[in-house]
Design a protein around this motif. Structure first.
Motif, PDB file in Angstrom:
ATOM      1  N   GLY A  67       0.774  -1.240   0.000  1.00 54.00           N
ATOM      2  CA  GLY A  67       0.000   0.000   0.000  1.00 54.00           C
ATOM      3  C   GLY A  67       0.802   1.284   0.000  1.00 54.00           C
ATOM      4  O   GLY A  67       0.232   2.363   0.163  1.00 54.00           O
ATOM      5  N   THR A  68       2.121   1.198  -0.225  1.00 55.73           N
ATOM      6  CA  THR A  68       2.943   2.413  -0.135  1.00 55.73           C
ATOM      7  C   THR A  68       3.724   2.756  -1.405  1.00 55.73           C
ATOM      8  O   THR A  68       4.330   3.833  -1.473  1.00 55.73           O
ATOM      9  CB  THR A  68       3.946   2.315   1.031  1.00 55.73           C
ATOM     10  OG1 THR A  68       4.857   1.240   0.778  1.00 55.73           O
ATOM     11  CG2 THR A  68       3.235   2.097   2.361  1.00 55.73           C
ATOM     12  N   ALA A  69       3.746   1.899  -2.407  1.00 55.94           N
ATOM     13  CA  ALA A  69       4.516   2.177  -3.629  1.00 55.94           C
ATOM     14  C   ALA A  69       3.898   3.343  -4.400  1.00 55.94           C
ATOM     15  O   ALA A  69       2.677   3.462  -4.501  1.00 55.94           O
ATOM     16  CB  ALA A  69       4.585   0.941  -4.519  1.00 55.94           C
ATOM     17  N   ASP A  70       4.756   4.197  -4.924  1.00 54.49           N
ATOM     18  CA  ASP A  70       4.311   5.329  -5.740  1.00 54.49           C
ATOM     19  C   ASP A  70       4.135   4.935  -7.198  1.00 54.49           C
ATOM     20  O   ASP A  70       3.421   5.606  -7.941  1.00 54.49           O
ATOM     21  CB  ASP A  70       5.333   6.472  -5.647  1.00 54.49           C
ATOM     22  CG  ASP A  70       5.495   6.956  -4.225  1.00 54.49           C
ATOM     23  OD1 ASP A  70       4.501   7.448  -3.659  1.00 54.49           O
ATOM     24  OD2 ASP A  70       6.604   6.817  -3.670  1.00 54.49           O
ATOM     25  N   MET A  71       4.816   3.865  -7.606  1.00 54.62           N
ATOM     26  CA  MET A  71       4.773   3.454  -9.004  1.00 54.62           C
ATOM     27  C   MET A  71       5.067   1.968  -9.129  1.00 54.62           C
ATOM     28  O   MET A  71       5.908   1.430  -8.410  1.00 54.62           O
ATOM     29  CB  MET A  71       5.813   4.234  -9.821  1.00 54.62           C
ATOM     30  CG  MET A  71       5.866   3.849 -11.290  1.00 54.62           C
ATOM     31  SD  MET A  71       7.180   4.707 -12.205  1.00 54.62           S
ATOM     32  CE  MET A  71       6.561   6.382 -12.173  1.00 54.62           C
ATOM     33  N   ILE A  72       4.359   1.362 -10.071  1.00 57.34           N
ATOM     34  CA  ILE A  72       4.716   0.030 -10.545  1.00 57.34           C
ATOM     35  C   ILE A  72       5.118   0.225 -11.998  1.00 57.34           C
ATOM     36  O   ILE A  72       4.335   0.737 -12.800  1.00 57.34           O
ATOM     37  CB  ILE A  72       3.544  -0.962 -10.437  1.00 57.34           C
ATOM     38  CG1 ILE A  72       3.183  -1.195  -8.972  1.00 57.34           C
ATOM     39  CG2 ILE A  72       3.899  -2.283 -11.129  1.00 57.34           C
ATOM     40  CD1 ILE A  72       1.906  -1.965  -8.765  1.00 57.34           C
ATOM     41  N   LEU A  73       6.340  -0.121 -12.300  1.00 61.92           N
ATOM     42  CA  LEU A  73       6.887   0.014 -13.648  1.00 61.92           C
ATOM     43  C   LEU A  73       7.126  -1.402 -14.147  1.00 61.92           C
ATOM     44  O   LEU A  73       7.976  -2.117 -13.616  1.00 61.92           O
ATOM     45  CB  LEU A  73       8.187   0.822 -13.579  1.00 61.92           C
ATOM     46  CG  LEU A  73       8.918   1.136 -14.867  1.00 61.92           C
ATOM     47  CD1 LEU A  73       8.020   1.844 -15.860  1.00 61.92           C
ATOM     48  CD2 LEU A  73      10.141   1.986 -14.566  1.00 61.92           C
ATOM     49  N   SER A  74       6.321  -1.838 -15.132  1.00 60.71           N
ATOM     50  CA  SER A  74       6.347  -3.244 -15.508  1.00 60.71           C
ATOM     51  C   SER A  74       6.450  -3.445 -17.014  1.00 60.71           C
ATOM     52  O   SER A  74       5.732  -2.807 -17.784  1.00 60.71           O
ATOM     53  CB  SER A  74       5.078  -3.941 -14.995  1.00 60.71           C
ATOM     54  OG  SER A  74       5.127  -5.313 -15.300  1.00 60.71           O
ATOM     55  N   LEU A  75       7.297  -4.359 -17.405  1.00 62.42           N
ATOM     56  CA  LEU A  75       7.439  -4.720 -18.816  1.00 62.42           C
ATOM     57  C   LEU A  75       6.473  -5.832 -19.220  1.00 62.42           C
ATOM     58  O   LEU A  75       6.510  -6.299 -20.348  1.00 62.42           O
ATOM     59  CB  LEU A  75       8.874  -5.131 -19.115  1.00 62.42           C
ATOM     60  CG  LEU A  75       9.790  -3.938 -19.396  1.00 62.42           C
ATOM     61  CD1 LEU A  75      11.245  -4.284 -19.181  1.00 62.42           C
ATOM     62  CD2 LEU A  75       9.547  -3.422 -20.802  1.00 62.42           C
ATOM     63  N   GLU A  76       5.583  -6.226 -18.311  1.00 64.89           N
ATOM     64  CA  GLU A  76       4.640  -7.306 -18.597  1.00 64.89           C
ATOM     65  C   GLU A  76       3.347  -6.990 -17.853  1.00 64.89           C
ATOM     66  O   GLU A  76       3.362  -6.775 -16.647  1.00 64.89           O
ATOM     67  CB  GLU A  76       5.244  -8.634 -18.130  1.00 64.89           C
ATOM     68  CG  GLU A  76       4.787  -9.853 -18.893  1.00 64.89           C
ATOM     69  CD  GLU A  76       3.329 -10.203 -18.658  1.00 64.89           C
ATOM     70  OE1 GLU A  76       2.670 -10.599 -19.631  1.00 64.89           O
ATOM     71  OE2 GLU A  76       2.844 -10.084 -17.521  1.00 64.89           O
ATOM     72  N   PRO A  77       2.204  -6.936 -18.562  1.00 60.74           N
ATOM     73  CA  PRO A  77       0.966  -6.479 -17.925  1.00 60.74           C
ATOM     74  C   PRO A  77       0.458  -7.350 -16.776  1.00 60.74           C
ATOM     75  O   PRO A  77      -0.016  -6.832 -15.772  1.00 60.74           O
ATOM     76  CB  PRO A  77      -0.044  -6.431 -19.074  1.00 60.74           C
ATOM     77  CG  PRO A  77       0.568  -7.178 -20.205  1.00 60.74           C
ATOM     78  CD  PRO A  77       2.035  -7.174 -20.001  1.00 60.74           C
ATOM     79  N   MET A  78       0.564  -8.675 -16.881  1.00 56.30           N
ATOM     80  CA  MET A  78       0.125  -9.523 -15.776  1.00 56.30           C
ATOM     81  C   MET A  78       1.014  -9.322 -14.547  1.00 56.30           C
ATOM     82  O   MET A  78       0.544  -9.315 -13.415  1.00 56.30           O
ATOM     83  CB  MET A  78       0.111 -10.999 -16.184  1.00 56.30           C
ATOM     84  CG  MET A  78      -0.512 -11.885 -15.108  1.00 56.30           C
ATOM     85  SD  MET A  78      -0.550 -13.628 -15.559  1.00 56.30           S
ATOM     86  CE  MET A  78       1.168 -14.076 -15.342  1.00 56.30           C
ATOM     87  N   GLU A  79       2.315  -9.122 -14.788  1.00 54.11           N
ATOM     88  CA  GLU A  79       3.239  -8.868 -13.680  1.00 54.11           C
ATOM     89  C   GLU A  79       2.916  -7.532 -13.008  1.00 54.11           C
ATOM     90  O   GLU A  79       3.077  -7.389 -11.795  1.00 54.11           O
ATOM     91  CB  GLU A  79       4.690  -8.909 -14.152  1.00 54.11           C
ATOM     92  CG  GLU A  79       5.166 -10.286 -14.557  1.00 54.11           C
ATOM     93  CD  GLU A  79       5.112 -11.311 -13.429  1.00 54.11           C
ATOM     94  OE1 GLU A  79       5.411 -10.963 -12.267  1.00 54.11           O
ATOM     95  OE2 GLU A  79       4.757 -12.468 -13.713  1.00 54.11           O
ATOM     96  N   ALA A  80       2.451  -6.546 -13.771  1.00 53.14           N
ATOM     97  CA  ALA A  80       2.028  -5.267 -13.169  1.00 53.14           C
ATOM     98  C   ALA A  80       0.883  -5.518 -12.196  1.00 53.14           C
ATOM     99  O   ALA A  80       0.888  -5.010 -11.065  1.00 53.14           O
ATOM    100  CB  ALA A  80       1.598  -4.283 -14.250  1.00 53.14           C
ATOM    101  N   LEU A  81      -0.096  -6.303 -12.616  1.00 56.45           N
ATOM    102  CA  LEU A  81      -1.257  -6.578 -11.763  1.00 56.45           C
ATOM    103  C   LEU A  81      -0.876  -7.363 -10.509  1.00 56.45           C
ATOM    104  O   LEU A  81      -1.495  -7.194  -9.456  1.00 56.45           O
ATOM    105  CB  LEU A  81      -2.326  -7.341 -12.555  1.00 56.45           C
ATOM    106  CG  LEU A  81      -3.060  -6.511 -13.601  1.00 56.45           C
ATOM    107  CD1 LEU A  81      -3.960  -7.400 -14.453  1.00 56.45           C
ATOM    108  CD2 LEU A  81      -3.861  -5.388 -12.954  1.00 56.45           C
TER     109      LEU A  81
END
Length: 193
Positions: A67-81
């Protein structure tokens, strides 16, 4: 001022190169940096994740709390989720929209995209297609960093571009310029979102 970023993807996509570029820029800017890398099965196809914490002050832990991350930077959409529980309410998801289907029960594309589009702050860029279009197949990761640059409020676009030159400098000027161009293309693509 601080920024907590979760970098995610699968092995071979260049997530750790993105972490290196951001980390080098942060160091040059005089920021405090803590990084924790979690390599699931980091060979090509396995999940890779890294916690990257940047601050102009002291950082107690190298791990980002739920609940504290400012950003998720992901090269794969499922991994972002996968890392959404770590994102704060105002946090951004910057992700490639191009799936890397490395498991037999990978979610259907439309369901995956619908779940991402339902998020309040998301930018999706098909960096794989953009990289192919510009004959830069190994630069999709730097394109994604370019797309995320406007949301990295602790570092400027120019600081990141200069870091690219330092990180890739030993590979020659042509590689530096190709990666800077990839960064700029990704940055321009995020304007369209």
């Amino acid at each position: 001022m601080k920024q907590d970023i979760i970098l995610s993807g699968v092995g071979g996509q260049g997530i750790l190169s993105i972490a290196t570029i951001i980390g080098e820029a942060a160091t040059q800017a005089g920021l405090t940096l803590k990084q924790a890398e979690v390599h699931g099965m980091s060979q090509r196809g396995g999940d890779v994740q890294s916690n990257l914490r940047l601050s102009d002050g002291e950082i107690a832990s190298d791990l980002i709390a739920v609940g504290t991350a400012d950003m998720i930077l992901s090269l794969e959409p499922m991994e972002a989720l996968r890392y959404i529980p770590y994102l704060n309410k105002e946090g951004w998801v910057i992700t490639s929209s191009s799936p890397f289907k490395n498991i037999p029960n990978y979610p259907e594309d439309e369901a995956l995209m619908a779940e991402l589009r339902a998020l309040p702050h998301v930018v999706m860029v098909d960096v794989d297609a953009l990289a192919k279009e510009h004959s830069m197949p190994k630069c999709a990761n730097v394109m994604l960093l370019g797309a995320a640059a406007r949301y990295l409020n602790i570092l400027s676009v120019e600081e990141l571009r200069e870091s690219i030159a330092r990180v890739f400098g030993t590979k020659g000027e042509a590689v530096v310029e190709m990666n800077r161009r990839a960064f700029d293309l990704g940055h321009a693509a995020s304007d369209l979102k």
